[in-house]
Design a protein around this motif. Structure first.
Motif, PDB file in Angstrom:
ATOM      1  N   ILE A  38     -31.384   4.848  -2.191  1.00  0.00           N
ATOM      2  CA  ILE A  38     -31.122   5.933  -3.118  1.00  0.00           C
ATOM      3  C   ILE A  38     -29.985   6.778  -2.571  1.00  0.00           C
ATOM      4  CG2 ILE A  38     -33.474   5.968  -3.992  1.00  0.00           C
ATOM      5  CD1 ILE A  38     -33.989   8.438  -2.286  1.00  0.00           C
ATOM      6  N   ARG A 102     -36.794  11.021  -3.306  1.00  0.00           N
ATOM      7  CA  ARG A 102     -36.892   9.850  -4.188  1.00  0.00           C
ATOM      8  C   ARG A 102     -36.890  10.271  -5.653  1.00  0.00           C
ATOM      9  NH1 ARG A 102     -39.548   4.749  -2.166  1.00  0.00           N
ATOM     10  NH2 ARG A 102     -39.713   4.966   0.072  1.00  0.00           N
ATOM     11  N   GLN A 103     -37.664  11.308  -5.970  1.00  0.00           N
ATOM     12  CA  GLN A 103     -37.762  11.810  -7.340  1.00  0.00           C
ATOM     13  C   GLN A 103     -36.395  12.337  -7.812  1.00  0.00           C
ATOM     14  OE1 GLN A 103     -40.417  15.155  -7.601  1.00  0.00           O
ATOM     15  NE2 GLN A 103     -40.193  15.358  -9.798  1.00  0.00           N
ATOM     16  N   LYS A 106     -33.955   9.425  -8.390  1.00  0.00           N
ATOM     17  CA  LYS A 106     -34.314   8.694  -9.615  1.00  0.00           C
ATOM     18  C   LYS A 106     -33.839   9.480 -10.841  1.00  0.00           C
ATOM     19  CE  LYS A 106     -38.175   6.573 -12.020  1.00  0.00           C
ATOM     20  NZ  LYS A 106     -39.607   6.360 -12.061  1.00  0.00           N
TER      21      LYS A 106
END
Length: 110
Positions: A38, A102-103, A106
């Motif tokens: 990411i 991560r959120q 995304k």
């Protein structure tokens, strides 16, 4: 009966294998063992900071609309669950749990 408060996820969701700064330190890249990598822009991360200062500024309507041209000047681990990011505008109070990174990534990519 009152609804139960949602507790933040401090489990970390798994740490990245390494932490990489690219593009003149303006992009944070986090490759994970799951072969997923990411990345997020420093300005977007700064805008997503949830520290008390930034939260207060948002509530008071004083939070900047954006952060362009920022870089990440320092990265410190916070135990095994988060990173503390320091930005070129002097802000250094943000704690970013792995699960939150991560959120954010995304949301930024999709």
């Amino acid at each position: 009966m009152a609804a139960a408060a949602v507790q933040p996820d401090f489990s970390g969701g798994g740490r990245a294998d390494e932490v990489i700064l690219r593009n003149n330190d303006s992009t944070l890249e986090l490759p994970f063992a799951s072969s997923v990598s990411i990345e997020a822009n420093a300005g977007a991360l700064r805008a997503a900071c949830r520290c008390a200062w930034c939260t207060k500024a948002r509530v008071e309507g004083a939070f900047p609309g954006g952060f362009s041209g920022l870089s990440i000047t320092q990265i410190k681990p916070i135990g095994t669950y988060a990173l503390n990011l320091h930005f070129s505008d002097g802000h250094d109070r943000g704690v970013f749990p792995w699960s939150y990174l991560r959120q954010l990534a995304k949301g930024l990519s999709g």
